[in-house]
Motif scaffolding. Structure first.
Motif, PDB file in Angstrom:
ATOM      1  N   LEU A  60      15.676  -9.637   1.445  1.00  0.00           N
ATOM      2  CA  LEU A  60      16.153  -9.730   2.945  1.00  0.00           C
ATOM      3  C   LEU A  60      17.579  -9.112   3.077  1.00  0.00           C
ATOM      4  O   LEU A  60      18.636  -9.421   2.227  1.00  0.00           O
ATOM      5  CB  LEU A  60      15.907 -10.830   3.469  1.00  0.00           C
ATOM      6  N   ALA A  61      17.728  -8.056   3.940  1.00  0.00           N
ATOM      7  CA  ALA A  61      19.084  -7.687   4.297  1.00  0.00           C
ATOM      8  C   ALA A  61      19.237  -6.941   5.482  1.00  0.00           C
ATOM      9  O   ALA A  61      18.181  -6.634   6.193  1.00  0.00           O
ATOM     10  CB  ALA A  61      19.414  -6.444   3.060  1.00  0.00           C
ATOM     11  N   ARG A  62      20.366  -6.945   6.130  1.00  0.00           N
ATOM     12  CA  ARG A  62      20.579  -6.501   7.428  1.00  0.00           C
ATOM     13  C   ARG A  62      20.517  -4.911   7.264  1.00  0.00           C
ATOM     14  O   ARG A  62      20.181  -4.304   8.405  1.00  0.00           O
ATOM     15  CB  ARG A  62      22.078  -6.910   8.033  1.00  0.00           C
ATOM     16  N   HIS A  63      20.645  -4.358   6.216  1.00  0.00           N
ATOM     17  CA  HIS A  63      20.584  -2.738   6.234  1.00  0.00           C
ATOM     18  C   HIS A  63      19.725  -2.689   4.768  1.00  0.00           C
ATOM     19  O   HIS A  63      20.005  -2.169   3.657  1.00  0.00           O
ATOM     20  CB  HIS A  63      21.935  -2.173   5.605  1.00  0.00           C
ATOM     21  N   PRO A  64      18.545  -2.981   4.928  1.00  0.00           N
ATOM     22  CA  PRO A  64      17.481  -2.721   3.783  1.00  0.00           C
ATOM     23  C   PRO A  64      17.608  -1.309   3.061  1.00  0.00           C
ATOM     24  O   PRO A  64      16.993  -1.208   2.017  1.00  0.00           O
ATOM     25  CB  PRO A  64      16.176  -2.973   4.416  1.00  0.00           C
ATOM     26  N   GLU A  65      17.897  -0.282   3.686  1.00  0.00           N
ATOM     27  CA  GLU A  65      17.940   1.107   3.265  1.00  0.00           C
ATOM     28  C   GLU A  65      18.933   1.113   2.043  1.00  0.00           C
ATOM     29  O   GLU A  65      18.831   1.936   1.280  1.00  0.00           O
ATOM     30  CB  GLU A  65      18.311   1.963   4.530  1.00  0.00           C
ATOM     31  N   ARG A  66      19.845   0.249   2.156  1.00  0.00           N
ATOM     32  CA  ARG A  66      20.658   0.253   0.790  1.00  0.00           C
ATOM     33  C   ARG A  66      19.988  -0.418  -0.429  1.00  0.00           C
ATOM     34  O   ARG A  66      20.761  -0.143  -1.541  1.00  0.00           O
ATOM     35  CB  ARG A  66      21.984  -0.663   1.182  1.00  0.00           C
ATOM     36  N   ILE A  67      18.884  -0.882  -0.279  1.00  0.00           N
ATOM     37  CA  ILE A  67      18.262  -1.455  -1.520  1.00  0.00           C
ATOM     38  C   ILE A  67      17.447   0.029  -1.941  1.00  0.00           C
ATOM     39  O   ILE A  67      16.420   0.143  -1.342  1.00  0.00           O
ATOM     40  CB  ILE A  67      17.417  -2.459  -1.105  1.00  0.00           C
ATOM     41  N   THR A  68      17.721   0.273  -2.956  1.00  0.00           N
ATOM     42  CA  THR A  68      16.938   1.633  -3.562  1.00  0.00           C
ATOM     43  C   THR A  68      15.917   1.283  -4.683  1.00  0.00           C
ATOM     44  O   THR A  68      15.255   2.024  -5.123  1.00  0.00           O
ATOM     45  CB  THR A  68      18.121   2.436  -4.151  1.00  0.00           C
ATOM     46  N   THR A  69      16.059  -0.079  -5.077  1.00  0.00           N
ATOM     47  CA  THR A  69      15.164  -0.566  -6.197  1.00  0.00           C
ATOM     48  C   THR A  69      13.577  -0.449  -5.669  1.00  0.00           C
ATOM     49  O   THR A  69      13.263  -0.806  -4.297  1.00  0.00           O
ATOM     50  CB  THR A  69      15.259  -1.812  -6.548  1.00  0.00           C
ATOM     51  N   ARG A  70      12.565   0.205  -6.120  1.00  0.00           N
ATOM     52  CA  ARG A  70      11.279   0.055  -5.956  1.00  0.00           C
ATOM     53  C   ARG A  70      10.362  -0.550  -7.311  1.00  0.00           C
ATOM     54  O   ARG A  70      10.491  -0.289  -8.425  1.00  0.00           O
ATOM     55  CB  ARG A  70      10.646   1.380  -5.645  1.00  0.00           C
ATOM     56  N   HIS A  71       9.471  -1.456  -6.627  1.00  0.00           N
ATOM     57  CA  HIS A  71       8.798  -2.246  -7.774  1.00  0.00           C
ATOM     58  C   HIS A  71       7.593  -2.829  -7.012  1.00  0.00           C
ATOM     59  O   HIS A  71       7.512  -3.083  -5.867  1.00  0.00           O
ATOM     60  CB  HIS A  71       9.530  -3.347  -8.405  1.00  0.00           C
ATOM     61  N   GLU A  72       6.385  -2.935  -7.815  1.00  0.00           N
ATOM     62  CA  GLU A  72       5.026  -3.393  -7.294  1.00  0.00           C
ATOM     63  C   GLU A  72       5.370  -5.010  -6.989  1.00  0.00           C
ATOM     64  O   GLU A  72       4.360  -5.385  -5.905  1.00  0.00           O
ATOM     65  CB  GLU A  72       3.990  -3.197  -8.200  1.00  0.00           C
ATOM     66  N   ARG A  73       6.116  -5.479  -7.294  1.00  0.00           N
ATOM     67  CA  ARG A  73       6.586  -7.120  -7.075  1.00  0.00           C
ATOM     68  C   ARG A  73       7.714  -7.125  -6.178  1.00  0.00           C
ATOM     69  O   ARG A  73       8.193  -8.366  -5.904  1.00  0.00           O
ATOM     70  CB  ARG A  73       6.689  -8.030  -8.342  1.00  0.00           C
ATOM     71  N   LEU A  74       8.082  -6.140  -5.365  1.00  0.00           N
ATOM     72  CA  LEU A  74       9.472  -6.294  -4.463  1.00  0.00           C
ATOM     73  C   LEU A  74       8.816  -5.967  -3.099  1.00  0.00           C
ATOM     74  O   LEU A  74       8.350  -4.968  -2.968  1.00  0.00           O
ATOM     75  CB  LEU A  74      10.360  -5.251  -5.228  1.00  0.00           C
ATOM     76  N   ARG A  75       9.256  -6.809  -2.189  1.00  0.00           N
ATOM     77  CA  ARG A  75       9.157  -6.430  -0.582  1.00  0.00           C
ATOM     78  C   ARG A  75      10.472  -6.518  -0.247  1.00  0.00           C
ATOM     79  O   ARG A  75      11.054  -7.455  -0.384  1.00  0.00           O
ATOM     80  CB  ARG A  75       8.296  -7.306  -0.168  1.00  0.00           C
ATOM     81  N   VAL A  76      10.774  -5.449   0.481  1.00  0.00           N
ATOM     82  CA  VAL A  76      12.145  -5.237   1.255  1.00  0.00           C
ATOM     83  C   VAL A  76      11.943  -5.387   2.606  1.00  0.00           C
ATOM     84  O   VAL A  76      11.390  -4.570   3.194  1.00  0.00           O
ATOM     85  CB  VAL A  76      12.710  -3.980   0.782  1.00  0.00           C
ATOM     86  N   LEU A  77      12.792  -6.158   3.339  1.00  0.00           N
ATOM     87  CA  LEU A  77      12.537  -6.295   4.527  1.00  0.00           C
ATOM     88  C   LEU A  77      14.157  -6.589   5.402  1.00  0.00           C
ATOM     89  O   LEU A  77      14.839  -6.927   4.855  1.00  0.00           O
ATOM     90  CB  LEU A  77      11.842  -7.560   4.983  1.00  0.00           C
ATOM     91  N   ARG A  78      13.887  -6.112   6.643  1.00  0.00           N
ATOM     92  CA  ARG A  78      15.221  -6.102   7.444  1.00  0.00           C
ATOM     93  C   ARG A  78      15.483  -7.859   8.299  1.00  0.00           C
ATOM     94  O   ARG A  78      14.239  -7.992   8.688  1.00  0.00           O
ATOM     95  CB  ARG A  78      15.456  -5.258   8.505  1.00  0.00           C
ATOM     96  N   ALA A  79      16.454  -8.304   7.807  1.00  0.00           N
ATOM     97  CA  ALA A  79      16.761  -9.676   8.334  1.00  0.00           C
ATOM     98  C   ALA A  79      18.130  -9.933   8.500  1.00  0.00           C
ATOM     99  O   ALA A  79      18.963  -9.366   7.791  1.00  0.00           O
ATOM    100  CB  ALA A  79      16.019 -10.642   7.475  1.00  0.00           C
ATOM    101  N   ASP A  80      18.358 -10.739   9.550  1.00  0.00           N
ATOM    102  CA  ASP A  80      19.723 -11.117   9.762  1.00  0.00           C
ATOM    103  C   ASP A  80      19.965 -12.513   9.528  1.00  0.00           C
ATOM    104  O   ASP A  80      19.247 -13.292  10.284  1.00  0.00           O
ATOM    105  CB  ASP A  80      20.230 -10.707  11.084  1.00  0.00           C
TER     106      ASP A  80
END
Length: 213
Positions: A30-50
């Motif tokens: 979770l991140a306010r700016h999820p676009e800054r998370i460049t890792t990609r993985h089948e067990r990773l889910r990236v979401l926008r959150a504050d």
């Protein structure tokens, strides 16, 4: 485990995500700016959150085993990101039935007797005043967590953080009567190593852990 990492776009958060994936965990970052998370993985889910918007946490939290909070203030202005952000995590965890929470804090809040006198003086006269708003909010967070008997929480108080390598070698204590001798620094990678290596360690549940090289 199914781990939720709050503040995953920050320095320590990125290490938590990478090491958790390497260990075989499923991770929601979770991140306010999820676009800054460049890792990609089948067990990773990236979401926008504050962290200050509980609704965004409520939507992501169900189904997780533990919450790892790498929240941090980005300026020296007044902040509630530690206290209110962690309070929101607590409420969402209670609603979702999640008990394990690890939060990051600072060893500069209360330099122990193992800290050299000159370092304690610099901390008291320079470091604490310079970061007074962040430290005041960290203390509010810690005080609030101390009343959270329904959670298996751990606060990790780190000294100066560096971008050094992941060594897996460091000292730590959760015995406040026997503080660390000469705490100096630790890399963000090794701070993440400690957090992930002690998720199931009941010895550090409901305690403040001091860590250093």
């Amino acid at each position: 485990m199914n781990l939720l990492v709050m503040g995953a776009a920050g320095g320590t958060g990125a290490h938590l995500v990478a090491q958790a994936l390497a260990a075989g965990h499923h991770v929601t970052a979770l991140a306010r700016h999820p676009e800054r998370i460049t890792t990609r993985h089948e067990r990773l889910r990236v979401l926008r959150a504050d962290a200050l918007d509980r609704a965004t946490i409520d939507a992501a939290l169900p189904g997780h085993t533990a919450v790892l909070s790498a929240l941090g203030a980005t300026t020296r202005a007044r902040t509630e990101v530690y206290s209110q952000g962690t309070a929101n995590l607590r409420r969402s965890m209670t609603a979702a039935g999640v008990r394990r929470l690890v939060c990051l804090s600072s060893g500069a809040l209360d330099p122990g007797t193992g800290t050299p006198p000159a370092q304690r003086l610099v901390t008291r006269l320079i470091i604490q005043p310079l970061h007074r708003h962040a430290y005041a909010d960290m203390r509010r967070m810690e005080d609030d967590l101390a009343t959270a008997d329904h959670l298996d929480w751990t606060v990790v108080r780190a000294p100066m953080l560096t971008d050094g390598p992941h060594t897996g070698t460091y000292r730590y204590t959760h015995d406040e009567d026997h503080p660390l001798d000469k705490p100096t620094k630790i890399s963000r990678a090794d701070l993440a190593d400690f957090v992930l290596d002690h998720l199931d360690d009941q010895a550090v549940f409901r305690s403040r852990v001091a860590i250093s090289y």
